[in-house]
Scaffold this active site. Structure first.
Site, PDB file in Angstrom:
ATOM      1  CD  GLU A 187      11.520 -24.735  49.715  1.00 17.84           C
ATOM      2  OE1 GLU A 187      12.499 -23.988  49.823  1.00 17.84           O
ATOM      3  OE2 GLU A 187      10.816 -24.896  49.403  1.00 17.84           O
ATOM      4  CB  THR A 244      16.109 -27.962  44.072  1.00 16.21           C
ATOM      5  OG1 THR A 244      15.638 -26.867  44.233  1.00 16.21           O
ATOM      6  CG2 THR A 244      15.136 -29.554  43.982  1.00 16.21           C
ATOM      7  CG  ASP A 245      19.463 -24.924  46.439  1.00 14.70           C
ATOM      8  OD1 ASP A 245      18.985 -25.373  47.436  1.00 14.70           O
ATOM      9  OD2 ASP A 245      19.759 -23.182  47.287  1.00 14.70           O
ATOM     10  N   GLY A 292      13.916 -16.248  60.847  1.00 14.05           N
ATOM     11  CA  GLY A 292      13.448 -16.703  61.264  1.00 14.05           C
ATOM     12  C   GLY A 292      12.286 -17.075  60.885  1.00 14.05           C
ATOM     13  CG  LEU A 317       9.167 -15.387  54.655  1.00 18.74           C
ATOM     14  CD1 LEU A 317       8.262 -14.311  55.432  1.00 18.74           C
ATOM     15  CD2 LEU A 317       9.142 -15.933  53.615  1.00 18.74           C
ATOM     16  CB  SER A 318      15.571 -15.855  52.180  1.00 16.01           C
ATOM     17  OG  SER A 318      16.877 -16.134  51.670  1.00 16.01           O
ATOM     18  CB  SER A 357      19.742 -14.639  56.225  1.00 20.43           C
ATOM     19  OG  SER A 357      20.052 -16.086  55.365  1.00 20.43           O
ATOM     20  CD  GLU A 371      23.133 -17.594  54.757  1.00 19.77           C
ATOM     21  OE1 GLU A 371      22.642 -17.897  54.944  1.00 19.77           O
ATOM     22  OE2 GLU A 371      23.114 -16.523  53.478  1.00 19.77           O
ATOM     23  CG  ASP A 423      17.349 -18.724  50.049  1.00 19.87           C
ATOM     24  OD1 ASP A 423      16.610 -18.749  49.650  1.00 19.87           O
ATOM     25  OD2 ASP A 423      17.756 -18.382  51.545  1.00 19.87           O
TER      26      ASP A 423
END
Length: 360
Positions: free
Chosen positions: A19, A21-22, A103, A106-107, A109, A141, A153
């Site tokens: 989390e 880290t991307d 929201g 869980l991605s 978008s 995005e 994501d």
């Protein structure tokens, strides 16, 4: 070859570990969910896009002459980024439906972006290799919507395979599909939607990213992926030290998890998941009481490991459990939420699923 109409889908994702880290050029390990966004699309003979949502009941028409806001901005962002990359994007009429919870971390978008990108690419006969699509969707995005997310994501929503997690090096974009045979070992991943508010484009996510970039600059490395724990002793700012420590240790946890999965030692990844949550809670400070309660209760009820997933400040927890104990763990969390006066959580089992594809 172009086509006139069709139906495309792209999934939401859960992140097993890795989390924040991307955007630090690090490592992540997501997998795609069976929940997905479905786009039914047909070509128009003019440079105009009409988008309808079954979820909101709204219809929005745009031609990019003015900025688009709200949920339709994610669609406009894809059109914009494709045109900006030099592609002739066909006008289209698109109808959107989704069972990816919004929201919840869980991605939803990315699922919308990647489904729309797949639809427009096929409608226009655009030559966009699959491996290039995540970076286009990420830029949509970042630059149009204004959310400074990393590329995890969009990569998961586009590239994942059924029955596998996606090991992604966010610097090189190298991928490995790692088998995740939960059922074969009698295991399940229980997803607990805390139903706590989950808003990321409000400055907190951007502040975490800025802190990581500042720490990397002070350490003289391209990104925190290049830093070691020993390096961090050179950070005089306590806040930057803790933010950086999360990223450095989280990258190590991803690599340790991968090593265990390659050997089929699924149960042993549990402590790494739990350590990831503690790091997000204490060093990165992105958890909320609801997700902390879900993690603690799941562990007390017998989970091998549990952690928040997603950008933070709400959203979902995933717990690695014996399949036969999943219902018991879910009931324990629901009871704990009721005792603390939280909104009732929702739960489901996550199954590693395929990425974006055309349905018909």
């Amino acid at each position: 070859m172009t086509i006139d109409h069709g139906v495309w889908a792209a999934p939401g994702r859960i992140n097993l570990i890795g989390e924040h880290t991307d955007y630090c050029d690090g490592f992540v390990l997501p997998f795609a969910l069976p929940q997905r966004t479905v786009v039914t699309a047909s070509r128009l003979d003019r440079p105009e896009w009409t988008v309808s949502s079954t979820l909101t009941g709204e219809t929005v028409t745009f031609d990019l002459s003015e900025p688009v806001t709200g949920w339709a901005a994610y669609v406009a962002a894809v059109v914009w980024v494709l045109r900006d990359a030099g592609h002739e994007v066909p006008g289209a009429r698109l109808s959107i439906d989704s069972d990816v919870p919004g929201g919840a971390g869980l991605s939803s978008s990315a699922a919308l972006e990647c489904a729309v990108l797949a639809a427009l690419a096929d409608l226009g006969g655009l030559d966009i290799p699959l491996e290039r699509r995540p970076l286009l969707a990420q830029r949509a995005e970042n630059a149009y919507v204004g959310m400074p997310c990393g590329v995890m994501d969009q990569s998961a929503s586009t590239l994942c395979r059924e029955g596998h997690a996606l090991f992604l090096d966010c610097r090189s974009m190298a991928t490995e599909h790692v088998p995740l045979d939960l059922a074969g070992q009698g295991l399940a991943i229980l997803v607990i939607d805390s139903r706590a508010p989950h808003q990321l484009v409000d400055g907190e996510y951007a502040a975490r990213r800025a802190a990581c970039e500042r720490a990397a600059a002070l350490l003289g490395v391209p990104a925190l992926r290049d830093a070691t724990l020993d390096d961090l002793s050179r950070l005089d700012d306590e806040l930057l030290f803790r933010r950086a420590r999360h990223v450095v240790t989280e990258n190590a946890r991803v690599l340790d998890t991968i090593a265990l999965l390659r050997e089929g030692r699924l149960r042993e990844i549990g402590p790494l998941m739990t350590a990831s949550h503690a790091s997000m809670r204490d060093d990165f400070e992105i958890t909320v009481p609801e997700v902390d309660e879900a993690v603690e209760t799941a562990l007390s009820a017998g989970a091998y490991g549990a952690r928040m997933t997603g950008g933070g400040f709400g959203g979902c927890v995933l717990a690695l459990v014996e399949a036969e104990k999943a219902a018991t763990v879910a009931e324990a969390v629901t009871a704990a939420f009721a005792a603390r006066g939280f909104n009732p959580p929702t739960t489901f089992l996550a199954l590693p699923s395929p990425g974006a594809h055309r349905l018909s």
